[in-house]
Design a protein around this motif. Structure first.
Motif, PDB file in Angstrom:
ATOM      1  N   LEU A  20       0.823  -1.204   0.000  1.00  0.00           N
ATOM      2  CA  LEU A  20       0.000   0.000   0.000  1.00  0.00           C
ATOM      3  C   LEU A  20       0.861   1.259   0.000  1.00  0.00           C
ATOM      4  O   LEU A  20       0.518   2.262  -0.628  1.00  0.00           O
ATOM      5  CB  LEU A  20      -0.938   0.003   1.211  1.00  0.00           C
ATOM      6  N   SER A  24       0.635   3.859  -2.974  1.00  0.00           N
ATOM      7  CA  SER A  24       0.367   5.249  -2.613  1.00  0.00           C
ATOM      8  C   SER A  24       1.460   6.159  -3.168  1.00  0.00           C
ATOM      9  O   SER A  24       1.188   7.258  -3.664  1.00  0.00           O
ATOM     10  CB  SER A  24       0.284   5.403  -1.091  1.00  0.00           C
ATOM     11  N   THR A 152      -3.018   3.838   3.452  1.00  0.00           N
ATOM     12  CA  THR A 152      -4.105   2.899   3.192  1.00  0.00           C
ATOM     13  C   THR A 152      -5.368   3.653   2.796  1.00  0.00           C
ATOM     14  O   THR A 152      -6.049   3.302   1.822  1.00  0.00           O
ATOM     15  CB  THR A 152      -4.385   2.035   4.433  1.00  0.00           C
ATOM     16  N   VAL A 155      -4.938   5.229  -0.738  1.00  0.00           N
ATOM     17  CA  VAL A 155      -5.041   4.257  -1.826  1.00  0.00           C
ATOM     18  C   VAL A 155      -6.504   3.902  -2.078  1.00  0.00           C
ATOM     19  O   VAL A 155      -6.948   3.802  -3.229  1.00  0.00           O
ATOM     20  CB  VAL A 155      -4.217   2.990  -1.500  1.00  0.00           C
TER      21      VAL A 155
END
Length: 472
Positions: A20, A24, A152, A155
């Motif tokens: 992640l 990202s 997180t 994303v």
């Protein structure tokens, strides 16, 4: 606390967190940031350029995965080339890599300011940019776990935006009699192949997420297992998202002559595309999503480059204060503050200039990592040499060699101005190296992995918390 533990980053990230972080960092929304620039370079063949870039990056990501299994520490291409070719080459590789890493956070913060200012014109863009830099600085100083949680959320929001855009774009393309064929965006034609290569070279900056993952090796719970997996998953998932987003965009928004593209499309393609496929409301929503996405990408970019600076400062090739960790949070405090200060330079350059410079630094570093795999695994010192098998030659010889040649191919497609500026940056690095080594009369400090450098068969048997010493 021992001196050794004071220079070690805490391990807290697994495969999901690392992946992640990488996605990202890649910032799915970056496809809109470079949408107008690369379409203009390739006369509307953005999708073909992304496909070429993804193929090249898969070979290079495989090389990163191989090197991180051997050297699971912060430093990325800097550490890998240093251990393979010596301190001088390692420093210059890290120095060139730093060129793109320093540009990436500043560009994200600058884009955030521009988009936010479009919605709130009474507030100057620089105020939003400065606010984003401060927020990212605070979060990065608090620790990588907080950064991971923020990434997180970023994303998920960015992925949702891409899904919504794809839905409306496909809906529009189905009802458009002038829409190109389904496979047309993938076909550059023989007369457009060189421009497609140039576009792929620029787009290499979009794939720095897998390199960013490698910078967190010291913070991975099981670095020799988790980090290589995260590197490959980041490259494949991120690359496919780029290709699909560019593809549906090409089906919904097409121009006969991209050299005459409206300036709004070149500067803020995302807002224009979202408004085109979904109306003004969706265009406004995209602005807010872009603000969130660029903040996340800037946050991840700041975390990655601060760890490269930390690694180089810890080794003594850059001022040692850069290798200092916060006693309370275990984060590279001096390096993080320096990156935040440098981000302000982004107010004085254009997006196109930054894109080319980021690509130059990334491609040079990628080329060196591919060569490092060949040197480390096929031509090690006699004491570490292992029997050569066909599989070993293909995995550690043929594949990185292909990755190296493809990367150099993309490098040759960059503009001449990029090479001039990049060359000046390299000369500055050589000057710093000369000063640090007293005109090359002293050796360049490097990390000593002699106690823990395993054979391929034994790599996964090593304890995950093995410590690395710096050579005196």
């Amino acid at each position: 606390m021992s001196q050794r533990s004071q220079t070690r980053l805490p391990r807290s990230m697994g495969v999901v967190g690392l992946t992640l972080f990488g996605i990202s960092y890649m910032a799915i929304g970056t496809v809109f940031t470079t949408y107008g620039i690369v379409n203009q370079l390739t006369q509307g063949h953005l999708v073909a350029s992304y496909v070429v870039a993804l193929i090249v990056m898969l070979f290079t990501a495989s090389s990163y995965a191989a090197m991180v299994r051997r050297y699971p520490v912060a430093g990325s291409a800097y550490t890998y080339s240093q251990q393979s070719f010596g301190g001088g080459v390692g420093f210059l590789t890290g120095w060139v890599l730093m060129l793109d890493y320093l540009f990436i956070p500043m560009i994200n913060f600058l884009i955030l300011g521009l988009y936010a200012n479009a919605q709130f014109p009474s507030v100057p863009a620089w105020a939003f940019t400065l606010g984003a830099i401060i927020v990212a600085l605070v979060l990065n100083l608090l620790g990588i776990s907080i950064v991971s949680r923020v990434n997180t959320a970023v994303v998920l929001v960015s992925f949702a935006a891409v899904v919504v855009f794809a839905f409306f774009a496909i809906k529009m393309a189905v009802g458009d009699p002038d829409a190109p064929g389904v496979f047309d965006p993938f076909l550059p034609g023989s007369d457009m192949f060189n421009p497609v290569l140039t576009g792929a070279a620029v787009l290499s900056l979009s794939f720095l997420g897998f390199d960013a993952v490698s910078t967190l090796s010291e913070e991975a719970k099981r670095p020799r297992r988790d980090t290589p997996i995260a590197i490959m998953v980041t490259t494949i998932v991120g690359g496919l998202l780029f290709v699909v987003t560019a593809w549906v965009g090409a089906l919904a928004y097409h121009l006969d002559d991209w050299s005459k593209a409206p300036q709004a499309l070149l500067d803020a393609a995302g807002s224009v595309l979202f408004s085109h496929v979904g109306g003004d409301v969706l265009g406004v929503v995209f602005v807010y999503i872009t603000v969130v996405g660029t903040l996340g990408a800037g946050l991840a970019g700041q975390a990655a480059v601060s760890r490269i600076l930390f690694s180089m400062g810890r080794d003594g090739v850059l001022p040692r204060p850069l290798g200092t960790l916060s006693k309370r949070f275990g984060t590279p405090i001096v390096a993080t503050i320096l990156v935040s200060a440098f981000a302000l330079v982004g107010l004085f350059i254009t997006l196109a200039q930054a894109a080319f410079m980021i690509s130059f630094g990334a491609l040079v570093a990628f080329a060196m990592v591919n060569l490092s795999v060949i040197r480390t695994y096929l031509f090690p010192s006699p004491a570490k040499r292992e029997p050569l098998t066909a599989g070993r030659v293909v995995r550690f010889g043929v594949m990185p060699a292909i990755g190296f040649l493809l990367t150099v191919w993309l490098l040759t497609s960059l503009e001449g101005t990029t090479w001039i500026v990049g060359g000046i940056w390299v000369l500055v690095g050589v000057a710093i190296l000369a000063i640090k080594t007293k005109l090359f009369r002293r050796p360049v400090p490097t990390l000593d992995f002699s106690e823990v450098e395993p054979t391929t068969a034994a790599i996964d048997q090593l304890p995950r918390d093995t410590l690395f010493e710096r050579r005196p």
